[in-house]
Design an enzyme around this catalytic site. Structure first.
Site, PDB file in Angstrom:
ATOM      1  CG  ASN A   7     111.890   2.428  15.738  1.00 35.42           C
ATOM      2  OD1 ASN A   7     111.146   1.983  14.875  1.00 35.42           O
ATOM      3  ND2 ASN A   7     111.473   2.722  16.956  1.00 35.42           N
ATOM      4  CG  ASP A   9     108.430   0.870  15.031  1.00 37.30           C
ATOM      5  OD1 ASP A   9     108.757  -0.326  15.019  1.00 37.30           O
ATOM      6  OD2 ASP A   9     108.296   1.531  16.076  1.00 37.30           O
ATOM      7  CG  HIS A  10     108.638   5.476  10.812  1.00 37.65           C
ATOM      8  ND1 HIS A  10     107.331   5.883  10.968  1.00 37.65           N
ATOM      9  CD2 HIS A  10     109.301   5.913  11.894  1.00 37.65           C
ATOM     10  CE1 HIS A  10     107.217   6.573  12.078  1.00 37.65           C
ATOM     11  NE2 HIS A  10     108.399   6.606  12.667  1.00 37.65           N
ATOM     12  NE  ARG A  18      98.833   1.155  -2.501  1.00 38.95           N
ATOM     13  CZ  ARG A  18      99.361   1.507  -3.667  1.00 38.95           C
ATOM     14  NH1 ARG A  18      99.793   0.608  -4.505  1.00 38.95           N
ATOM     15  NH2 ARG A  18      99.436   2.772  -4.014  1.00 38.95           N
ATOM     16  CG  HIS A  47     106.241   0.384  19.538  1.00 36.50           C
ATOM     17  ND1 HIS A  47     105.956   1.700  19.762  1.00 36.50           N
ATOM     18  CD2 HIS A  47     105.484  -0.314  20.427  1.00 36.50           C
ATOM     19  CE1 HIS A  47     105.071   1.798  20.746  1.00 36.50           C
ATOM     20  NE2 HIS A  47     104.761   0.588  21.152  1.00 36.50           N
ATOM     21  NE  ARG A  49     100.704   2.157  18.258  1.00 39.27           N
ATOM     22  CZ  ARG A  49     100.636   3.184  19.098  1.00 39.27           C
ATOM     23  NH1 ARG A  49     101.708   3.866  19.405  1.00 39.27           N
ATOM     24  NH2 ARG A  49      99.477   3.543  19.604  1.00 39.27           N
ATOM     25  NE  ARG A  53      99.063   4.148  15.457  1.00 35.44           N
ATOM     26  CZ  ARG A  53      99.248   5.093  16.393  1.00 35.44           C
ATOM     27  NH1 ARG A  53     100.320   5.866  16.360  1.00 35.44           N
ATOM     28  NH2 ARG A  53      98.373   5.255  17.355  1.00 35.44           N
ATOM     29  CG  HIS A  54     104.125   0.858  13.257  1.00 44.58           C
ATOM     30  ND1 HIS A  54     104.528   0.055  14.278  1.00 44.58           N
ATOM     31  CD2 HIS A  54     104.154   2.136  13.750  1.00 44.58           C
ATOM     32  CE1 HIS A  54     104.809   0.788  15.340  1.00 44.58           C
ATOM     33  NE2 HIS A  54     104.579   2.063  15.066  1.00 44.58           N
ATOM     34  CD  GLU A  74     110.507   1.601  20.642  1.00 42.98           C
ATOM     35  OE1 GLU A  74     109.385   1.983  20.261  1.00 42.98           O
ATOM     36  OE2 GLU A  74     111.547   2.166  20.334  1.00 42.98           O
ATOM     37  CB  THR A 104     105.615  12.138  32.529  1.00 40.96           C
ATOM     38  OG1 THR A 104     106.432  12.184  31.353  1.00 40.96           O
ATOM     39  CG2 THR A 104     105.980  10.929  33.362  1.00 40.96           C
ATOM     40  CB  THR A 105     103.772  16.981  32.002  1.00 45.00           C
ATOM     41  OG1 THR A 105     104.882  16.805  32.858  1.00 45.00           O
ATOM     42  CG2 THR A 105     102.508  17.198  32.798  1.00 45.00           C
ATOM     43  CD  GLU A 155     115.012   4.615  23.698  1.00 46.44           C
ATOM     44  OE1 GLU A 155     115.088   3.371  23.713  1.00 46.44           O
ATOM     45  OE2 GLU A 155     114.579   5.272  22.721  1.00 46.44           O
ATOM     46  CG  HIS A 200     110.629  10.487  19.964  1.00 45.82           C
ATOM     47  ND1 HIS A 200     109.703   9.478  19.797  1.00 45.82           N
ATOM     48  CD2 HIS A 200     110.090  11.591  19.403  1.00 45.82           C
ATOM     49  CE1 HIS A 200     108.641   9.961  19.188  1.00 45.82           C
ATOM     50  NE2 HIS A 200     108.853  11.234  18.931  1.00 45.82           N
ATOM     51  N   GLY A 201     113.165  11.482  17.608  1.00 42.89           N
ATOM     52  CA  GLY A 201     113.381  12.742  16.899  1.00 42.89           C
ATOM     53  C   GLY A 201     114.838  13.055  16.585  1.00 42.89           C
ATOM     54  N   GLY A 222     114.840   6.091  14.153  1.00 44.44           N
ATOM     55  CA  GLY A 222     113.977   5.482  13.153  1.00 44.44           C
ATOM     56  C   GLY A 222     113.607   6.419  12.023  1.00 44.44           C
ATOM     57  CG  HIS A 223     110.407   9.970  10.897  1.00 43.95           C
ATOM     58  ND1 HIS A 223     110.826  11.125  10.271  1.00 43.95           N
ATOM     59  CD2 HIS A 223     109.210   9.663  10.351  1.00 43.95           C
ATOM     60  CE1 HIS A 223     109.908  11.509   9.414  1.00 43.95           C
ATOM     61  NE2 HIS A 223     108.916  10.640   9.441  1.00 43.95           N
TER      62      HIS A 223
HETATM   63  N1  PXP Z   1     112.802   5.283  21.000  1.00 41.81           N
HETATM   64  C1  PXP Z   1     111.511   5.069  21.344  1.00 41.81           C
HETATM   65  C2  PXP Z   1     111.220   4.513  22.695  1.00 41.81           C
HETATM   66  C3  PXP Z   1     110.461   5.345  20.436  1.00 41.81           C
HETATM   67  O1  PXP Z   1     109.192   5.099  20.789  1.00 41.81           O
HETATM   68  C4  PXP Z   1     110.790   5.835  19.157  1.00 41.81           C
HETATM   69  C5  PXP Z   1     109.693   6.142  18.188  1.00 41.81           C
HETATM   70  O2  PXP Z   1     109.099   5.003  17.729  1.00 41.81           O
HETATM   71  C6  PXP Z   1     112.137   6.005  18.834  1.00 41.81           C
HETATM   72  C7  PXP Z   1     113.124   5.751  19.776  1.00 41.81           C
HETATM   73  C8  PXP Z   1     112.565   6.476  17.479  1.00 41.81           C
HETATM   74  O3  PXP Z   1     112.091   7.755  17.226  1.00 41.81           O
HETATM   75  P1  PXP Z   1     112.262   8.362  15.764  1.00 41.81           P
HETATM   76  O4  PXP Z   1     111.468   7.509  14.843  1.00 41.81           O
HETATM   77  O5  PXP Z   1     111.730   9.742  15.902  1.00 41.81           O
HETATM   78  O6  PXP Z   1     113.728   8.308  15.439  1.00 41.81           O
END
Ligand code: PXP
Length: 249
Positions: A7, A9-10, A18, A47, A49, A53-54, A74, A104-105, A155, A200-201, A222-223
């Site tokens: 991913n 995005d970052h 900048r 993604h 959005r 945003r990015h 995404e 969802t919650t 996913e 994610h994470g 991604g991150h």
């Molecule tokens: N999968 C989905 C659907 C996401 O929205 C994200 C975050 O943009 C990721 C994976 C990647 O998450 P991370 O950047 O925490 O690795």
């Protein structure tokens, strides 16, 4: 082998920090995609959005030109973005929540509440030759509803798992609650004919524990990769992650 979708995005987040509204700037998510693919990544995720945003529109068109593996877009289940996806033709779309009422919650897409609309979107995208994935929490009802939409993939949202893992590592919590839920969700989805991705994470520390989840096809990360790239470079960060993924059985 368990596949790695990077991913990017970052990379765009850093550029926008900048060069917001300038129409140019570094670092380039497109160059990042090329490096990731050359290092062996199986796919590129971006993604687009609604608030841009990015990742920007010009990024997704340029990515479509250069990505040779699989482009995973995404996006929210929103008419404007669906129109773009139908023209862009990514290989796969992962529908994610962007607004409070779609969540969802646990933070995944509320497929139960939006089943009809998601089914319509899924049909439009499939008719254009685009596969569909739904980003959901490991919840029985959400998985059942996802299967009813006719989507090819889910996913699984691993954000809660990543939080729990971090707390357990720092000794603040012992019980593993989310991992058994992810295992049960993957088994249920697989039995219903859904292919299972996760993301994610995720990072090099929590991945070996996540590997207890069966039936995983691809992880979207991604991150942690972009963070690691600051110190060792993107190519090395991707290679490091890929070497870990080879341990998945
Ligand atoms: N999968 C989905 C659907 C996401 O929205 C994200 C975050 O943009 C990721 C994976 C990647 O998450 P991370 O950047 O925490 O690795």
């Amino acid at each position: 082998m368990l596949k790695l979708g990077v991913n990017i995005d970052h990379v765009a987040t850093l550029r926008e920090a900048r060069y917001r509204n300038r129409g140019f700037g570094e670092p380039s998510p497109v160059e990042a995609a090329k490096i990731c693919e050359a290092a062996g990544a199986h796919g590129i995720t971006a993604h687009l959005r609604e608030d841009r945003r990015h990742i920007l529109d010009r990024d997704v068109w340029a990515l479509r030109e250069v990505v040779k593996t699989r482009l995973n877009l995404e996006m929210a289940n929103a008419p404007e973005i669906i129109e773009i996806a139908l023209k862009l033709k990514p290989d796969i779309v992962c529908i994610v929540p962007e607004r409070r009422q779609e969540v969802t919650t646990e933070g995944g897409l509320d497929v139960v509440a939006a089943e009809k609309s998601l089914t319509e979107t899924r049909k439009k995208l499939n008719d254009a030759g685009i596969e569909v994935s739904l980003f959901i929490a490991p919840d029985e009802k959400q998985i059942e509803a996802s299967a009813r939409t006719g989507s090819q993939f889910i996913e699984l949202h691993t954000g809660q798992f990543a939080e729990e893992f971090h707390k357990a590592e720092s000794g603040k919590r012992k019980a593993e609650i989310e991992l058994p839920r992810l295992i049960a969700a993957a088994k249920q989805a697989h039995a219903l004919g859904l292919k299972v991705n996760a993301g994610h994470g995720l990072n090099c520390e929590n991945l070996p524990t996540l590997f207890r989840v069966p039936h995983l096809v691809e992880l979207n990360i991604g991150h942690s990769l972009v963070s690691r790239a600051v110190f060792i470079g993107l190519e090395n960060a991707v290679k490091e992650m890929l070497s870990l993924l080879r341990d998945y059985r």
